[in-house]
Design a protein around this motif. Structure first.
Motif, mmCIF file in Angstrom:
data_model
loop_
_atom_site.group_PDB
_atom_site.id
_atom_site.type_symbol
_atom_site.label_atom_id
_atom_site.label_comp_id
_atom_site.label_asym_id
_atom_site.label_seq_id
_atom_site.Cartn_x
_atom_site.Cartn_y
_atom_site.Cartn_z
ATOM 1 N N UNK A 107 66.960 -91.912 26.916
ATOM 2 C CA UNK A 107 66.300 -90.611 26.949
ATOM 3 C C UNK A 107 65.221 -90.505 25.886
ATOM 4 N N UNK A 108 65.485 -91.112 24.711
ATOM 5 C CA UNK A 108 64.487 -91.086 23.657
ATOM 6 C C UNK A 108 63.226 -91.836 24.092
ATOM 7 N N UNK A 109 63.457 -93.014 24.743
ATOM 8 C CA UNK A 109 62.316 -93.767 25.259
ATOM 9 C C UNK A 109 61.573 -92.993 26.334
ATOM 10 N N UNK A 110 62.361 -92.352 27.244
ATOM 11 C CA UNK A 110 61.720 -91.557 28.298
ATOM 12 C C UNK A 110 60.954 -90.385 27.688
ATOM 13 N N UNK A 111 61.537 -89.791 26.641
ATOM 14 C CA UNK A 111 60.861 -88.679 25.982
ATOM 15 C C UNK A 111 59.567 -89.137 25.330
ATOM 16 N N UNK A 112 59.628 -90.341 24.697
ATOM 17 C CA UNK A 112 58.416 -90.886 24.087
ATOM 18 C C UNK A 112 57.343 -91.156 25.140
ATOM 19 N N UNK A 113 57.792 -91.774 26.283
ATOM 20 C CA UNK A 113 56.845 -92.046 27.372
ATOM 21 C C UNK A 113 56.265 -90.748 27.919
ATOM 22 N N UNK A 114 57.128 -89.747 28.050
ATOM 23 C CA UNK A 114 56.658 -88.464 28.558
ATOM 24 C C UNK A 114 55.679 -87.819 27.580
ATOM 25 N N UNK A 115 55.983 -87.945 26.285
ATOM 26 C CA UNK A 115 55.071 -87.394 25.286
ATOM 27 C C UNK A 115 53.720 -88.096 25.335
ATOM 28 N N UNK A 116 53.759 -89.442 25.522
ATOM 29 C CA UNK A 116 52.505 -90.188 25.643
ATOM 30 C C UNK A 116 51.736 -89.760 26.885
ATOM 31 N N UNK A 117 52.483 -89.565 28.008
ATOM 32 C CA UNK A 117 51.829 -89.133 29.243
ATOM 33 C C UNK A 117 51.204 -87.755 29.058
ATOM 34 N N UNK A 118 51.949 -86.860 28.385
ATOM 35 C CA UNK A 118 51.411 -85.521 28.136
ATOM 36 C C UNK A 118 50.158 -85.603 27.269
ATOM 37 N N UNK A 119 50.222 -86.476 26.231
ATOM 38 C CA UNK A 119 49.067 -86.638 25.350
ATOM 39 C C UNK A 119 47.862 -87.171 26.121
ATOM 40 N N UNK A 120 48.121 -88.199 26.992
ATOM 41 C CA UNK A 120 47.021 -88.767 27.786
ATOM 42 C C UNK A 120 46.423 -87.709 28.712
ATOM 43 N N UNK A 121 47.295 -86.933 29.362
ATOM 44 C CA UNK A 121 46.792 -85.913 30.284
ATOM 45 C C UNK A 121 46.030 -84.824 29.530
ATOM 46 N N UNK A 122 46.527 -84.476 28.328
ATOM 47 C CA UNK A 122 45.806 -83.481 27.526
ATOM 48 C C UNK A 122 44.423 -84.004 27.122
ATOM 49 N N UNK A 123 44.395 -85.305 26.726
ATOM 50 C CA UNK A 123 43.101 -85.899 26.375
ATOM 51 C C UNK A 123 42.165 -85.910 27.581
#
Length: 572
Positions: free
Chosen positions: A195-211
């Motif tokens: 879940x921590x890895x998925x959360x990190x991946x999700x955070x990266x995806x959110x960051x990429x989409x925000x960018x």
């Protein structure tokens, strides 16, 4: 009946009171010895009251010593909890299962062995009694019942990865032998890591989409700014166009009025002269009439008036053509409108990604080319023919206007009279063009493009970009690009067919060896005029055209220079 604040784990399910001499049945459930014995003796079937498991004979009951010890501890500590037992349980806290009264204390641990939660005071036996030290304590939870296997009434401590379910020790032995089983703690850590890895991946995806959102917003802002700038430029261009048209219109009206006024002044002067002559003639006519009435010969001869000569009585007057020349003006206006519409259609097609780009894609998918020259051949090939009027007197242009060779013919004011050149029929002022010339059998030649204003009567003409000439030539076995100074191209073999590409918007003239598909030379930064947006719109007033230029071999009887059709071929 036991008090409601006593944990259900210490209540007999038959008498619903605190256990008295607790015993365990073979199925693992606890009852008071007297309660279960009385239950079995009163019925025809011997079975467990909770799980309904049936026995052939009444099993031998044994005291559950561990549970009995826990029960004794419960009884001795039920009243021992004082004010030092911890803080009262508040909203969201797990209450202690052994505190009595309305003010239960906050639990500090939950025991998986007892399936109960304890405050600090009631937890003391788990820290001092040896049998209870082996129980597994966890942070307080409010749903301990979910951790007990409903089938075997035992705490679930394992996890089956194959069946994705929690297991007690009995489940493990009965139904999950050979399965991939791990402890709940191990599975918890693994899933938490996942879940921590998925959360990190999700955070990266959110960051990429925000960018991406930020980039899109920036592009939208830049696009809007560019649009506003373009609108301002377009408004200025059209305002300049309208002002120029109005200025030309005003000037035309003034010229027409001036011409008309001058013509009317001349006509009025002629009218005055004629009226004077008419008056004089009338006066003479009256005198002649009076003389004609006399019968006296002497008087007729004495008073005979002078008769005006023919030169004095006749005036040269021819009917003039209309000064307004309405038809010419209308044709000019229509031509201007057509040119403006043509430019606006091209601009709209570029903005909307219109027919020109779509046509290129269609050709690209169906044409077997794979290099830069092939793309130029497909996209920018034009039909070029020779203009015999411009040819040097010693050059002859074929009937189809695609070949030129040396031969003496008549002179013409538009011809080159010193240099053996001939221009193309077609002139170009915008866009991109490409044509090919066959030079096979020629010992010397020159090809390229020149401005329309090139001096055709000068023997000292320098073929340089400064003079509006961008040409490539072959002289005495050397290939030269006619820049200033000329560029010798020693590594270039004598080409048999040369392709000429001109980008009038970017100011580029490039020459290609069609047989080898290689670029020979390229002029950059060429000044063709008409590059700005305003000049594109106003180009029909001050249009500078670029014409193809050709020079065949100077030797009479040499092979002709030929303009060939553009063929699309793959790289060799």
């Amino acid at each position: 009946m036991a008090s409601a604040n006593i944990s259900e784990e210490f209540l007999c399910s038959i008498c619903l009171d605190v256990f008295t001499e607790p015993v365990s049945t073979p199925c693992g459930h606890n009852y008071c010895r007297a309660c279960i014995s009385s239950y079995w003796s009163s019925g025809a079937i011997i079975q467990c009251p909770l799980c309904q498991e049936t026995f052939l004979t009444a099993p031998k009951l044994r005291v559950n010593t561990e549970f009995r010890d826990m029960l004794e501890i419960f009884k001795t500590t039920k009243q021992a909890a004082g004010e030092d037992g911890g803080s009262p349980a508040g909203p969201g806290d797990v209450p202690c299962d052994f505190c009595e009264g309305n003010r239960k204390r906050k639990a500090v641990k939950s025991c998986l062995g007892c399936v109960a939660s304890y405050c600090d005071a009631h937890l003391k036996p788990h820290r001092t009694v040896q049998k209870l030290k082996w129980h597994q304590l966890i942070n307080p939870v409010d749903s301990l019942e979910e951790r007990v296997c409903r089938k075997h009434n035992k705490v679930m401590e394992s996890f089956c990865k194959r069946d994705q379910c929690c297991l007690c020790s009995v489940c493990l032995k009965e139904d999950h032998v050979g399965h991939d089983v791990v402890s709940l703690e191990e599975e918890f850590k693994a899933r938490k890591t996942m879940l921590q890895g998925a959360k990190t991946s999700m955070a990266n995806a959110i960051s990429d989409k925000c960018n991406t959102v930020f980039r899109v917003e920036n592009l939208m802002t830049q696009s809007r700014q560019k649009l506003e700038e373009t609108k301002v430029e377009a408004n200025q261009a059209f305002a300049g166009l309208v002002a120029a048209i109005l200025s030309k219109k005003t000037k035309l009206m003034e010229v027409l009025e001036e011409k008309q006024e001058a013509a009317e002044q001349k006509d009025n002067a002629l009218k005055r002269q004629l009226w004077l002559e008419i008056a004089e003639l009338r006066q003479t006519s009256v005198k002649m009439e009076e003389v004609l009435k006399t019968e006296d010969e002497f008087q007729l001869l004495k008073n005979l008036p002078s008769i005006p000569s023919a030169t004095n009585t006749k005036h040269c007057f021819a009917e003039r053509k209309s000064l307004l020349q309405v038809e010419k003006v209308l044709r000019a206006v229509v031509k201007i409108e057509e040119t403006l519409n043509e430019h606006m259609d091209k601009i709209r097609e570029v903005i909307e990604g219109g027919k020109e780009e779509e046509g290129f894609e269609e050709q690209q998918t169906g044409t077997p080319f794979d290099d830069e020259l092939g793309k130029i051949q497909v996209q920018h090939a034009v039909k070029v023919t020779l203009d015999p009027i411009t040819a040097h007197p010693s050059l002859f242009v074929s009937e189809d206007a695609t070949q030129v060779f040396k031969r003496n013919i008549s002179n013409n004011p538009k011809r080159f009279d010193s240099l053996h050149f001939v221009l193309g029929n077609e002139g170009f002022s915008s866009g991109k063009i490409y044509y090919e010339v066959s030079l096979e059998g020629l010992t010397g030649w020159e090809v390229g493009v020149v401005r329309e204003s090139i001096n055709r009567k000068s023997v000292n003409l320098l073929l340089t970009p400064e003079n509006g000439c961008w040409t490539l030539g072959y002289y005495s076995g050397r290939c030269l690009a006619n820049s200033n100074p000329p560029v010798h191209l020693p590594s270039i073999k004598t080409p048999q067919k040369v392709g000429v590409f001109v980008d009038l918007e970017e100011g580029i003239v490039s020459f290609y060896n069609v047989d080898t598909r290689a670029q020979i030379y390229s002029f950059t930064g060429c000044v063709f005029e008409g590059a700005s947006f305003l000049r594109k719109i106003l180009s029909f007033w001050a249009r500078t055209r670029i014409y193809p230029l050709f020079r065949p071999s100077a030797e009479e009887g040499s092979a002709p220079l030929r303009i060939t059709d553009v063929r699309y071929t793959k790289r060799k």
